[in-house]
Design a protein around this motif. Structure first.
Motif, mmCIF file in Angstrom:
data_model
loop_
_atom_site.group_PDB
_atom_site.id
_atom_site.type_symbol
_atom_site.label_atom_id
_atom_site.label_comp_id
_atom_site.label_asym_id
_atom_site.label_seq_id
_atom_site.Cartn_x
_atom_site.Cartn_y
_atom_site.Cartn_z
ATOM 1 N N TYR A 1 -1.034 -4.819 -4.093
ATOM 2 C CA TYR A 1 -0.194 -3.655 -3.930
ATOM 3 C C TYR A 1 0.425 -3.179 -5.234
ATOM 4 C CZ TYR A 1 -0.656 -4.925 0.976
ATOM 5 O OH TYR A 1 -1.164 -5.232 2.188
ATOM 6 N N ASP B 1 -0.122 -2.773 -9.687
ATOM 7 C CA ASP B 1 -1.095 -2.376 -10.701
ATOM 8 C C ASP B 1 -1.510 -3.569 -11.561
ATOM 9 O OD1 ASP B 1 1.432 -2.630 -11.692
ATOM 10 O OD2 ASP B 1 1.266 -0.987 -13.136
ATOM 11 N N LEU C 1 0.973 1.060 -7.461
ATOM 12 C CA LEU C 1 -0.415 0.870 -7.841
ATOM 13 C C LEU C 1 -0.719 1.445 -9.204
ATOM 14 C CD1 LEU C 1 -2.200 1.599 -4.445
ATOM 15 C CD2 LEU C 1 -1.992 -0.609 -5.615
#
Length: 1437
Positions: A1356, A1358, A1319
């Motif tokens: 899930y 970034d 993340l």
């Protein structure tokens, strides 16, 4: 001269030395080898004395020997009134041989003793050491001077050359006499037998003795001579000698023999023939038979030419004075000339004669003894003047008061000093116990003897009560009876031992020695009042003799004598119980006027039994008074005789300063003499009357004269009341007499009051307190060591005074007045004794200006006696009242009655400049003393300022005295009294205010102490007092009270004092900083409170090595932070001085680029560091970190100066991860190493390599973590929490370091970390997997990442968006993916798993590429269409 007639005819009075040491007898037994003759001869007890002739030498002045002989015992005692002699009692026992004659002869340096017994003659020589006699030295050692002539007597006294055994031809001698020739070469002994007279001549050098018989030449045989005597009627008994004496005239020696026939013959020793004879009965004219009467005839030698005989006739007796004179007819012949004097009708015991007097000791049928004398110098002399002998203790004086234990009454009377001798009490104890058990009296003190007596009487009481139960009244009755029985025993032995046995005239001393069975007494000359009151004989003739004493006025003298007759009559008629009642009432301070009024009413009106005086007696008294023509002048003359101090004369003695205020003028006189400053201890070195005997005689004489004069005053006051009545009792004569009555009662009280002869308890402490207070400087101890250690626990107040100081003071007065040298001039008792008594009375006189006695009494520290003395004088004597008040106050203070003493001291304050005693002892060591002396010398009045200053000195010294007694409450009262005297601007005021403060402080009166310091007029003293208050309250832990004081005008000083105290104390046990914090907080000054706490923290850092120092430092810093948070944001800072390394680093920073230091001003400006909240917070965090580390590191001091980053490494190494991270929050160092260490610890816990995982986990903050049963799970949870809490936003440094550490350790990366990393920075995570050759995990992550980019699971990661036509392009980690594919491809050749991962990843990459291509084409097409639409729109518009 008339005065000499007065002296010659004046009577004598007996003085008995009392309270003496028991005699230590030197026992010597002399055995001549003769047979016992005691049973064949009856001898009477004889005695005599000898006075040393030399009066110019101090060793022989007032020195004499008296002796007693009974049977074979001869006791000799040498007495000196000036020197206390040692070993001065000699007892010679002539074995079985009775003593007939004793004679003593004085030579230049020896005394010869000649003794005649019934069977031997003896000669003994006793050396007399006279100082300076050999011309070599004028002084002798004191112990040699005090040696008696008997000091070295030993067994050599039995030398055969010293005695000769006589041969009496079988008969016993009846009289003997001995004589030493003037050249001391021969000793002559005449021994008379029934029918012959033998003369023994002893050579004093060789001891050879020759015997001759003295007899008339007989022309016929002895039997014919006896026949002749029978025919003539002269029996042989009439030829027996009854008395003999030797006489040496012009070198010729004679024997004067008195025969039983009253014939006196003078025999020549050389020719042994009769030289002259005389019949003493023939010329008497009494018509006697010529034979001896009922009494023994006696002969006494006056001089070689004069003798005195006592001749007893049938019906009377007479004294005959015989003189040996040359015969006028014969050139070489001698005649006997006689002159007779009639003797009283009494039995003669002994007599002695001088050229002027005949002294005789008489006894009557009742067994009473009398001494009388007749003056031979004039035909008109008073005939046979009696001497006053001391009566035995009067049982009537022993009164039993209601409620008083008989034991107490009898003991106080029996054991009164001097009343009964120790031997008497011991003998009475033997008789009372009825046992033969005896003990050595010399080894028995009076106190022990008293205990034994009390025990003996108590045993007798219990023996009578053992079978009965009695009431208290019956017990007291039995006790009184038994004590009275014991007293009777004492009385009997006293009378027995005091029975006179003889007398001897001590010519050189003008005294008579009266020898008693176990003691001796002296007959001293009486004064006029004593003669008239005690003797009262031939008063008409006395009037002619005493006229010179009354201005040569015969009428005045006669009136005086007549008045004394009435006074004497009153003394005889007034009963003893009335006199005792008067004494008790005077002691109880009742008014003499009221006492006399009651007494006269009791005498005249009487009680139930009628008047005590019959009316005829009162009538006689009134008649005799009326016959006195000059009554008032006679009374005035009597009062003048009674007066001790001349009121009109200038003060005599030491009057340092005598202030008498009159119209603001002060009359002051300085008269310095040495007697009151006499500080010499009494030693047996020859002071006049300075020996034990001399002092006792002097003391008894003072007592006798005071008692007589008190009786005269009492009787005169009664007479005045009878004459004048109650209305006339306010006349000056009456008031003067009352004053004298009180004064003489005081003298009697001093003479009789018992006092311990040893120092009282607390004597040294009392003296030290007075000396430290400078109130009694130059003091002489009142106790004389050589006189008090005689076993007599008690003596009289007068005796102790004379022993210690009184005698030498009186001698100094005598020397100053008479200008004589006591060591050289010849003084007899008439000259010296009565004069010394007069000076002693002047010192003891209550209204005397001399302070010798009160000062000495004050120094004895016998507080009961001091208080009694002041009490007796308080109601009537105003002279020296301030001094007595001061003495009483000091005495009460020593007794613990400070509440009484403080008021007396206050009353005495005004007398400092009025009373000589106070002036001397209070101001002596002050500058004011000399100043006042100078002003007084110039005749200037004392200013009010000096008076006030004198009072200030007085209060200061009294305060010092109270402080030594720890009477602090009363010190405050005294200081307040002194403050009331001073003005508000007086410079002495702050001193007393400080005293008030100090004593309140010591007593714990802290509020009063604060008030006292607030009102102190001196600023500097106020600050000093405040400092003392602060220190005391801190020591007593009264911090709340210290907090409550307002400190108005003193707050800055208070804060400075407390800060100074805080900094001066050790930081380990320092509560002052906490108090200062509380004080500033209470005052609302939080910035100062914070500064105080920071200073405390800083001192804990620098100075303390205590185990809890770090904890306290952290606490102080935390409190400092809290306090600063309460301060205005503009003032949230404190100043800190540079310490230690801070100065070094600062000085290095101050160097310029060239390397030269900056100016000193710049350095001084940099000595203080300003700290803000952030600085303090960083210091707090650092301190907490060190504190945490201290639990795991022994030498934490070595790390205390470490940098925060170094400290974090240490904390991490000890497993203190939360503490290390806490430290990092206030500093800018990296925390990655902390997480790396924690990651490694978690990995180790997972692999079970660290068995102590729970230990380090517990040292971290896990309060918010869910509990896990597995240490590894707990560790990973802690790591997860710390990563989440400490990772900055948009940063993956911590997660990168954790993942990298796990990858390095080839450990499994937890899913939570991967998810978190995905993340945050999934590409970086992919790179880390690839970098650390975690290819399979990287392949999976790559596949998931590509899928997420393509839109499958992008949440899930970034990624902000997935690949889409409408979304911007994504950054694809092409290099990382390419490297990963390459690695998988290479490893896939060997491992199918890698190959499968490679295929999968490659498919995903291809799919991603295709999608990108398609998306790109779609974006291009869309862009073209969009562009076309925009153009169309533009064209339309």
């Amino acid at each position: 001269m008339p005065t000499s007639k007065l002296h010659a005819n004046m009577s004598y009075r007996e003085v008995i030395p009392k309270n003496l040491s028991p005699a230590e007898w030197i026992e010597v037994k002399i055995n001549t080898g003769t047979q016992s003759t005691l049973q064949d001869l009856k001898t009477f007890e004889t005695s005599g004395g000898y006075c040393f002739k030399s009066r110019t030498n101090v060793q022989t002045r007032n020195r004499f020997i008296y002796w007693r002989a009974y049977q074979d015992m001869l006791e000799l005692a040498e007495v000196s009134l000036d020197i206390s002699l040692q070993r001065n009692h000699l007892r010679l026992r002539f074995t079985d041989s009775a003593v007939l004659n004793v004679s003593l002869t004085e030579q230049a340096n020896s005394i010869t003793l000649l003794v005649v017994t019934v069977s031997s003659v003896h000669r003994y020589l006793f050396p007399l050491n006279i100082a300076g006699q050999d011309g070599s030295s004028t002084t002798f050692p004191e112990d040699l001077l005090s040696q008696s002539i008997f000091y070295d007597v030993s067994e050599k006294i039995n030398d055969p050359s010293t005695f000769y055994v006589t041969d009496g031809f079988g008969t016993m001698p009846n009289v003997a006499v001995s004589y030493l020739s003037q050249n001391s070469q021969s000793a002559y002994f005449a021994v008379a037998y029934q029918s012959k007279l033998l003369l023994h001549v002893m050579n004093c050098v060789t001891g050879h003795t020759v015997t001759h018989e003295v007899k008339e030449p007989h022309l016929m045989p002895r039997f014919l001579s006896n026949l002749k005597g029978a025919l003539t009627g002269r029996s042989e008994t009439l030829e027996a000698a009854t008395a003999m004496a030797f006489s040496e005239i012009e070198g010729d020696l004679f024997i004067l023999v008195l025969y039983r026939s009253n014939e006196l013959r003078l025999w020549s020793v050389d020719s042994l023939q009769t030289v002259a004879s005389i019949n003493c009965s023939a010329g008497s004219g009494h018509g006697g038979s010529g034979a001896q009467g009922s009494q023994n005839n006696q002969l006494r030698k006056i001089s070689d030419q004069n003798f005195c005989l006592f001749i007893s006739h049938d019906n009377l007796a007479e004294f005959i004075c015989v003189s040996i004179k040359p015969d006028a007819d014969e050139a070489s012949g001698l005649n006997l000339v006689q002159n007779s004097v009639a003797a009283p009708q009494m039995n003669l015991v002994d007599f002695d004669a001088t050229s002027t007097h005949i002294w005789a000791l008489w006894s009557n049928a009742e067994g009473d003894f009398h001494v009388s004398a007749i003056y031979l110098g004039s035909n008109n002399s008073i005939k046979w003047v009696s001497a006053a002998l001391e009566p035995p203790p009067d049982r009537y004086c022993l009164t039993m008061e209601q409620g008083v234990d008989p034991r107490e009454s009898y003991c106080s009377y029996i054991f009164h000093p001097g009343r009964f001798d120790r031997n008497v009490i011991a003998k009475a104890l033997y008789m009372f116990r009825r046992v033969n058990l005896q003990f050595d009296v010399k080894q028995l003190s009076m106190s022990v003897l008293k205990e034994q007596v009390c025990q003996a009487v108590e045993d007798e009481i219990q023996n009578e009560l053992k079978d009965f139960v009695v009431t208290d009244e019956e017990y007291l009755e039995i006790s009184t009876r038994l004590w009275d029985r014991f007293y009777s025993c004492c009385e009997q032995y006293h009378i027995k031992f005091s029975e006179p046995t003889g007398l001897a005239v001590l010519g050189g001393m003008d005294a008579v020695c009266l020898v008693r069975r176990q003691s001796f007494a002296l007959l001293r000359p009486c004064e006029v009042l004593e003669h008239l009151l005690l003797i009262g004989e031939h008063n008409d003739e006395v009037a002619t003799y005493v006229a010179p004493l009354f201005r040569n006025d015969p009428e005045m003298a006669k009136g005086f004598v007549d008045l004394m007759n009435v006074v004497t009559l009153l003394d005889k008629v007034i009963s003893e119980d009335i006199k005792m009642d008067l004494d008790k009432q005077l002691y109880q301070r009742e008014s003499p006027m009221d006492v006399i009024a009651k007494l006269v009413a009791r005498i005249t009106m009487g009680d139930d039994n009628g008047p005590m005086l019959p009316s005829s007696c009162l009538k006689q008294i009134h008649q005799e008074v009326q016959q006195i023509p000059n009554l008032k002048p006679a009374m005035e003359m009597l009062l003048d005789v009674l007066c001790m101090i001349d009121p009109d004369a200038p003060p005599h003695g030491k009057t340092l300063i005598d202030f008498k205020l009159a119209n603001s003028m002060i009359s002051i006189a300085f008269n310095f003499v040495d007697y009151s400053l006499s500080t010499r201890f009494l030693q047996p070195s020859g002071a006049l009357l300075g020996s034990e005997y001399g002092l006792s005689i002097l003391s008894e004489t003072v007592k006798q004269m005071a008692t007589i004069r008190f009786s005269v005053c009492r009787n005169l006051l009664i007479l005045q009341y009878l004459v004048y009545g109650q209305k006339g009792m306010d006349s000056e004569n009456v008031l003067t007499n009352i004053n004298y009555l009180n004064s003489y009662y005081t003298l009697v009280w001093i003479a009789e009051t018992p006092i311990s002869s040893s120092t009282p308890p607390g004597f040294e402490a009392s003296m030290q307190r007075l000396s430290r207070a400078q109130l009694f400087s130059g003091y002489t101890r009142p106790y004389s060591s050589h006189l008090r250690n005689n076993g007599n626990d008690q003596t009289t107040l007068l005796s102790l005074f004379l022993q210690s100081k009184g005698l030498f003071s009186a001698l100094s007065m005598l020397l100053k007045t008479d200008s004589m040298q006591l060591e050289s001039e010849q003084l007899n008792l008439r000259q010296s004794l009565l004069e010394l008594v007069g000076y002693i009375n002047k010192m003891l006189w209550p209204e005397s200006p001399i302070y010798v006695f009160p000062e000495w009494l004050f120094g004895t520290c016998h507080h009961i006696i001091v208080q009694d003395y002041v009490r007796i004088l308080s109601s009537w004597c105003s002279v020296k009242s301030h001094a007595r008040c001061f003495m009483l106050a000091a005495s009460l203070l020593d007794c613990g009655e400070a509440h009484k003493a403080v008021h007396l001291f206050h009353e005495t304050a005004t007398g400092v400049v009025k009373d000589d005693f106070l002036f001397e002892h209070v101001l002596k060591n002050t500058p004011l003393y000399c100043k006042l002396q100078e002003s007084v010398t110039r005749g200037e009045p004392i200013s009010a300022e000096d008076r006030k200053l004198a009072i200030v000195h007085y209060y200061l010294k009294v305060i010092q005295l109270f402080e030594q007694h720890s009477a602090l409450d009363y010190v405050i009262q005294l200081a307040e009294m002194a403050i009331s005297v001073l003005q508000q601007d007086d410079p002495q005021l702050p001193m007393f205010q400080s005293i008030v403060f100090n004593n309140h402080l010591q007593l714990g009166h802290y509020e009063e102490a604060y008030c006292a310091l607030v009102y102190n007029a001196d600023t500097s003293r106020r600050k000093d007092c405040l400092r003392q208050l602060v220190i005391t309250l801190f020591q007593s832990k009264c911090l709340s009270l210290l907090m409550q004081f307002p400190y108005i005008g003193l707050q800055d000083e208070f804060e400075s004092i407390v800060e100074s105290r805080a900094r001066s104390m050790s930081i380990d046990q320092n509560e002052v900083y906490n108090f200062l914090y509380a004080f500033h907080t209470n005052k609302g000054n939080m910035r100062k409170a914070a500064t105080v706490m920071y200073e405390q923290a800083m001192r804990f850092q620098v100075e303390s090595d205590a185990p809890n120092a770090l904890e306290k430092r952290c606490s102080s810093l935390l409190i400092c932070l809290n306090s600063l948070h309460l301060v205005d944001s503009r003032y949230r800072w404190i100043a800190k001085p540079k310490i230690g390394d801070e100065r070094v680093s600062s000085s290095m920073d101050q160097n310029n680029d060239v390397g030269e230091p900056k100016d000193d001003d710049d350095k001084n400006r940099q000595e203080v560091i300003v700290l803000e909240l952030a600085d303090i917070r960083r210091e707090l965090v650092h301190a907490e970190a060190v504190h945490e580390l201290s639990h795991f590191c022994k030498d934490v001091a070595a790390y205390e100066r470490s940098s925060p980053e170094e400290l974090s490494y240490l904390l991490a190494s000890c497993g203190l991860y939360t503490a290390a991270l806490k430290l990092s929050r206030g500093h800018s160092f990296s925390v990655l190493h902390i997480f790396e260490s924690l990651t490694a610890a978690c990995n180790a816990a997972t692999e079970d390599k660290d068995v102590d995982a729970w230990n380090w986990l517990q040292n971290n903050d896990m309060a918010d973590l869910p509990h896990r049963s597995n240490a590894a799970d707990m560790a990973w949870t802690l790591l997860q929490k710390l990563v989440v809490d400490n990772e900055a936003k948009d940063s993956t440094l911590i997660r990168k370091s954790v993942v990298q550490r796990l990858l390095v350790l080839n450990a499994f990366v937890p899913q939570w970390l991967i998810n978190s990393y995905k993340l945050s920075h999934s590409r970086e995570l992919l790179q880390l997997f690839v970098k650390h050759n975690r290819l399979l995990e990287a392949a999976d992550l790559g596949c998931e990442m590509i899928a997420g980019m393509l839109g499958a699971g992008s949440e899930y990661f970034d990624f902000k968006h997935s690949v889409n036509v409408t979304n911007p392009q994504l950054c694809f980690p092409i290099n990382t993916i390419d490297l990963l594919l390459y690695a998988l491809k290479i490893n896939g050749k060997e491992d199918i798993e890698y190959e499968m991962a490679y295929v999968k990843l490659e498919e995903e990459v291809n799919r991603y590429i295709e999608t990108i291509k398609r998306t790109t084409e779609d974006k291009i097409s869309m862009a073209i269409l969009q562009n076309r639409e925009e153009r169309q729109q533009q064209l339309i518009h």
